[in-house]
Scaffold this active site. Structure first.
Site, mmCIF file in Angstrom:
data_model
loop_
_atom_site.group_PDB
_atom_site.id
_atom_site.type_symbol
_atom_site.label_atom_id
_atom_site.label_comp_id
_atom_site.label_asym_id
_atom_site.label_seq_id
_atom_site.Cartn_x
_atom_site.Cartn_y
_atom_site.Cartn_z
ATOM 1 N N LEU A 52 60.244 4.650 63.663
ATOM 2 C CA LEU A 52 59.157 4.691 64.640
ATOM 3 C C LEU A 52 57.931 4.020 64.034
ATOM 4 O O LEU A 52 56.972 4.669 63.617
ATOM 5 C CB LEU A 52 58.840 6.134 65.035
ATOM 6 N N GLU A 61 55.942 0.422 64.972
ATOM 7 C CA GLU A 61 55.838 -0.846 65.706
ATOM 8 C C GLU A 61 55.457 -2.009 64.796
ATOM 9 O O GLU A 61 55.935 -3.130 64.978
ATOM 10 C CB GLU A 61 54.823 -0.704 66.841
ATOM 11 N N GLN A 85 58.755 0.341 72.615
ATOM 12 C CA GLN A 85 59.263 1.323 73.573
ATOM 13 C C GLN A 85 58.375 1.484 74.808
ATOM 14 O O GLN A 85 58.866 1.643 75.919
ATOM 15 C CB GLN A 85 59.450 2.665 72.875
ATOM 16 N N PHE A 86 57.062 1.457 74.627
ATOM 17 C CA PHE A 86 56.087 1.395 75.718
ATOM 18 C C PHE A 86 54.991 0.443 75.259
ATOM 19 O O PHE A 86 54.567 0.494 74.101
ATOM 20 C CB PHE A 86 55.480 2.770 76.029
ATOM 21 N N HIS A 142 51.387 5.678 77.690
ATOM 22 C CA HIS A 142 52.677 5.114 78.063
ATOM 23 C C HIS A 142 52.589 4.185 79.271
ATOM 24 O O HIS A 142 53.495 3.387 79.492
ATOM 25 C CB HIS A 142 53.675 6.227 78.378
#
Length: 326
Positions: free
Chosen positions: A58, A60, A82-83, A129
């Site tokens: 996790l 980025e 992921q978002f 998100h």
């Protein structure tokens, strides 16, 4: 052909590109066995192996750092954020490295990276998100920013992005993933990365949108048609760089323009589109270029999304005002 929604079309595009080129790799948070949080990579690890489709920590910044290293070594990485609200964790890799690599090496190195990420709201996600940060990235020269609005375009644009030697940010609107279904060709086909799409022809006013707002613009156009206002709807598809020629042809015909985005008024790319049209097409315009956007506030909690997000009636009312006053 098969009827597919957008997430199915995206999975199909990834599948055929993994088959076509063994230098293509997919990686990100939970994209392997789980198939991604929205299942866009569902089944791809099982089919192509965990050396081609794999999970990352996790982190980025680590995901995009890995993508840059692979890209300059001849691979075609497809990292997933992921978002898109999490992209700020990797902004240095994106804007200072990927965007500049070809320039700083005088064309010796490329970053043929396609960064995929869901964005936008309307589905009740938690904070950070649903943000629309596309305008921030579109301001960075050296990066293409692609935003499909339907399944056919999603597959064709994604294939074109993966084949391109340019770094591409490929944004997939959350609300469109499991929405409209349409016929999507099997195998490989491409949609150009430099051409907007006139999805509805009209003569009285031009509605320019991208992503989920294309559907709202089409709904507004149908409402306006019943009132005698003939609206043309343009799906930008690519928000950086802009296809000015398609916009020019439409504005020369209608003379009136509304630019529509889900992002806040001060965000997104509406202001950029408006300034380009005002500078380049001033003599063709019969009225001020206007816009429909979300308000300039932090993205709201899910309970307030429905009153915060722009919709078809907002667009229709803006069009009525414009046609009545000019």
């Amino acid at each position: 052909m098969a009827n597919k929604n957008m997430v199915e079309a995206i999975t199909d595009a990834l599948d055929v590109m993994l088959e076509q080129d063994n230098k293509t790799l997919i990686f990100g948070e939970d994209v392997g066995k789980n198939g991604g949080v929205f299942r866009a990579t569902d089944g791809l690890q099982a089919k192509h192996g965990d050396q081609r489709v794999f999970d990352t920590p996790l982190a980025e910044s680590g995901i995009l750092g890995l993508a840059i290293g692979l890209g300059v070594e001849g691979f075609r990485p497809i990292p997933e954020i992921q978002f898109f609200g999490f992209v700020t964790e990797a902004i240095d890799s994106l804007t200072n490295q990927m965007a500049r690599m070809r320039y700083r090496t005088a064309g010796q190195l490329h970053c043929p990276i396609t960064l995929r990420s869901p964005f936008g709201g309307g589905v009740g996600t938690p904070e950070i998100h649903s943000d629309s940060y596309e305008g921030m990235i579109a301001q960075m020269p050296g990066i293409r920013v692609v935003v499909p609005s339907n399944p056919y375009d999603a597959k064709g644009l994604l294939i074109s992005s993966i084949k391109s030697n340019d770094p591409v940010v490929f944004l997939e609107h959350l609300k469109l993933y499991r929405g409209e279904k349409m016929e999507v060709p099997e195998g490989v086909y491409e949609v150009p990365l430099d051409k907007s799409n006139v999805v509805r022809e009209g003569n009285d006013i031009t509605l320019i949108a991208y992503g989920a707002m294309v559907n709202e613009a089409k709904k507004a156009a149908e409402t306006l048609a019943a009132e005698g206002i003939d609206a043309e709807v343009i799906d930008l598809r690519i928000i950086a760089p802009l296809d000015i020629e398609t916009l020019r042809e439409s504005v020369a015909k209608t003379g009136k323009v509304i630019v529509i985005q889900e992002a806040q008024r001060q965000a997104g790319i509406a202001s950029h589109v408006m300034s380009e049209l005002s500078e380049r097409l001033f003599l063709e315009l019969e009225a001020p270029v206007t816009r429909v956007t979300a308000p300039d506030t932090t993205y709201p909690l899910p309970q307030a999304e429905s009153i915060w997000l722009p919709n078809a009636e907002d667009i229709a009312q803006t069009a009525r005002n414009l046609t009545e006053n000019y």
